[in-house]
Design a protein around this motif. Structure first.
Motif, PDB file in Angstrom:
ATOM      1  N   ASN A 279       0.798  -1.159  -0.057  1.00  0.00           N
ATOM      2  CA  ASN A 279       0.159   0.168   0.137  1.00  0.00           C
ATOM      3  C   ASN A 279       0.888   1.274   0.016  1.00  0.00           C
ATOM      4  O   ASN A 279       1.550   1.468   0.859  1.00  0.00           O
TER       5      ASN A 279
ATOM      6  N   LYS B 237      -0.200   4.317  -0.535  1.00  0.00           N
ATOM      7  CA  LYS B 237      -1.146   5.499  -0.400  1.00  0.00           C
ATOM      8  C   LYS B 237      -0.958   6.149   1.302  1.00  0.00           C
ATOM      9  O   LYS B 237      -1.354   5.314   2.086  1.00  0.00           O
ATOM     10  N   LYS B 238      -0.355   7.207   1.456  1.00  0.00           N
ATOM     11  CA  LYS B 238      -0.218   7.528   2.731  1.00  0.00           C
ATOM     12  C   LYS B 238      -0.054   9.241   2.589  1.00  0.00           C
ATOM     13  O   LYS B 238      -0.307   9.606   1.445  1.00  0.00           O
TER      14      LYS B 238
ATOM     15  N   LEU C  11      -1.358  13.239   0.704  1.00  0.00           N
ATOM     16  CA  LEU C  11      -2.077  12.520  -0.447  1.00  0.00           C
ATOM     17  C   LEU C  11      -1.602  13.209  -1.863  1.00  0.00           C
ATOM     18  O   LEU C  11      -1.520  12.471  -2.560  1.00  0.00           O
TER      19      LEU C  11
ATOM     20  N   TYR D  12       1.413  10.892  -2.496  1.00  0.00           N
ATOM     21  CA  TYR D  12       1.192   9.291  -2.604  1.00  0.00           C
ATOM     22  C   TYR D  12       0.041   8.832  -3.323  1.00  0.00           C
ATOM     23  O   TYR D  12      -0.111   7.865  -3.601  1.00  0.00           O
ATOM     24  N   GLU D  13      -1.134   9.857  -3.605  1.00  0.00           N
ATOM     25  CA  GLU D  13      -2.309   9.285  -4.243  1.00  0.00           C
ATOM     26  C   GLU D  13      -2.016   8.937  -5.643  1.00  0.00           C
ATOM     27  O   GLU D  13      -2.431   7.855  -6.207  1.00  0.00           O
TER      28      GLU D  13
ATOM     29  N   GLN E 262       0.070   5.779  -5.660  1.00  0.00           N
ATOM     30  CA  GLN E 262      -1.002   4.536  -5.795  1.00  0.00           C
ATOM     31  C   GLN E 262      -1.589   4.338  -6.839  1.00  0.00           C
ATOM     32  O   GLN E 262      -1.675   3.131  -7.276  1.00  0.00           O
ATOM     33  N   TYR E 263      -2.115   5.426  -7.457  1.00  0.00           N
ATOM     34  CA  TYR E 263      -2.744   5.432  -8.777  1.00  0.00           C
ATOM     35  C   TYR E 263      -1.954   4.649  -9.935  1.00  0.00           C
ATOM     36  O   TYR E 263      -2.562   3.898 -10.596  1.00  0.00           O
TER      37      TYR E 263
ATOM     38  N   SER F   2       5.645  12.774  -7.801  1.00  0.00           N
ATOM     39  CA  SER F   2       5.265  11.452  -7.577  1.00  0.00           C
ATOM     40  C   SER F   2       6.193  10.522  -8.280  1.00  0.00           C
ATOM     41  O   SER F   2       6.649   9.505  -7.822  1.00  0.00           O
TER      42      SER F   2
END
Length: 324
Positions: free
Chosen positions: A19, A21-22, A25, A28-29, A32-33, A106
């Motif tokens: 995971n 996503k932290k 955001l 990290y969003e 994660q995407y 990112s």
């Protein structure tokens, strides 16, 4: 020794269990995407196949597999910005969904996290692993620079193009295999043969991508069909057509690739018509076959049991016969 299916399942579970996503955001969003978009996970798969070939446990190479996939996605994330690509694996690219600034940042953290994972490996193997990944990422950037430069030139040769895709795509596949072999403590001769296999397979893989960009469909391919044409990216199809075309058709092709047009469909249709007129798809498919044979020949040089080479043989066939 694990089967190819078992290793593929291991790769899928490895990334499902992570995971990314932290907080914050904004950073990290998009990270994660990107990882949720999935994809073939080819690079970690190669890493684990190589490690397994020489007797290492998959868990011993898991961090390296994670590192190479993050490094690969870092290059894609920045590449999409430079190419202004709207889709990646059938979904909006990160910069389209989150904006350019967040996409760049990112990508940067992906690059850093790749080294974080790499540094969790066996301490004795870390220097060789870091050296290999650092070297190959420099080469990937060099390949991207050549690719950008080619957009403004019409005098590129097929040889120059092969050099560019070797740097941009193939060397990373070769490095993934080498890094898996490093984890397993393979001998230098075997590492060299694996790297040679990966290089030739990577060239064939990219040439197949060039074909799929013209003769595929969005649902399967996951990218806009004809995006290379729209972006004036000169692929092997362009160079093959220019070499075979008469003066009139050659000038028309060059003209199409010198301008950005709002009538993308007309441009795509006409360029593909010219490609088909000179049968360049058949020419490129012959090249793919030749590079695949060279890859298999490199594999045959390895002084290990044939059954241990079977996963790479099977994977090579799957990659060359794919439709996405």
């Amino acid at each position: 020794m694990k089967s190819l299916v078992e290793i593929q399942e291991y790769v899928a579970k490895l990334f499902e269990s992570e995971n990314f996503k932290k907080q914050p955001l904004a950073l990290y969003e998009p990270f994660q995407y990107t990882m949720d978009l999935g994809g073939k996970r080819l690079r970690p798969l190669l890493t684990l196949i190589a490690a397994d070939m020489f007797g290492a446990e998959l868990d011993d190479a898991a961090n390296v597999a994670m590192a190479v996939e993050l490094a690969h996605n870092f290059t894609l994330l920045h590449d999409d910005i430079m190419d202004e690509s709207p889709l990646r694996r059938g979904k909006p690219t990160v910069y389209q969904k989150f904006g350019i600034d967040k996409a760049i940042l990112s990508g940067d953290v992906m690059y850093s996290k790749a080294y974080e994972y790499l540094l969790q490996s066996d301490t004795k193997k870390i220097p060789a692993l870091v050296k290999t990944m650092t070297s190959v990422l420099v080469q990937v950037c060099e390949g991207q620079a050549y690719d950008m430069n080619f957009e403004h030139r019409s005098d590129i040769t097929q040889k120059e193009y092969i050099t560019m895709i070797s740097l941009k795509t193939a060397v990373l596949l070769a490095a993934c295999l080498k890094m898996g072999a490093i984890v397993a403590g393979a001998d230098k001769k075997s590492m060299n043969a694996l790297s040679e296999f990966g290089l030739y397979l990577g060239i064939a893989f990219q040439l197949q991508d060039d074909i799929l960009d013209c003769w595929s469909n969005l649902a399967e391919f996951g990218k806009v069909i004809g995006s290379d044409i729209a972006d004036n990216k000169k692929t092997i199809l362009f160079f093959s057509a220019v070499e075979k075309a008469d003066e009139k058709d050659m000038q028309e092709l060059v003209t199409w690739y010198l301008e950005k047009t709002t009538d993308f469909q007309k441009k795509k249709q006409r360029v593909i018509e010219l490609f088909e007129k000179y049968n360049v798809k058949d020419d490129v498919e012959q090249m793919i076959g030749a590079y695949t044979i060279q890859a298999i020949d490199a594999l045959d040089k390895m002084d290990i049991e044939d059954e241990k080479k079977e996963n790479l043989r099977t994977l090579a066939k799957q990659l060359i016969n794919r439709n996405k």
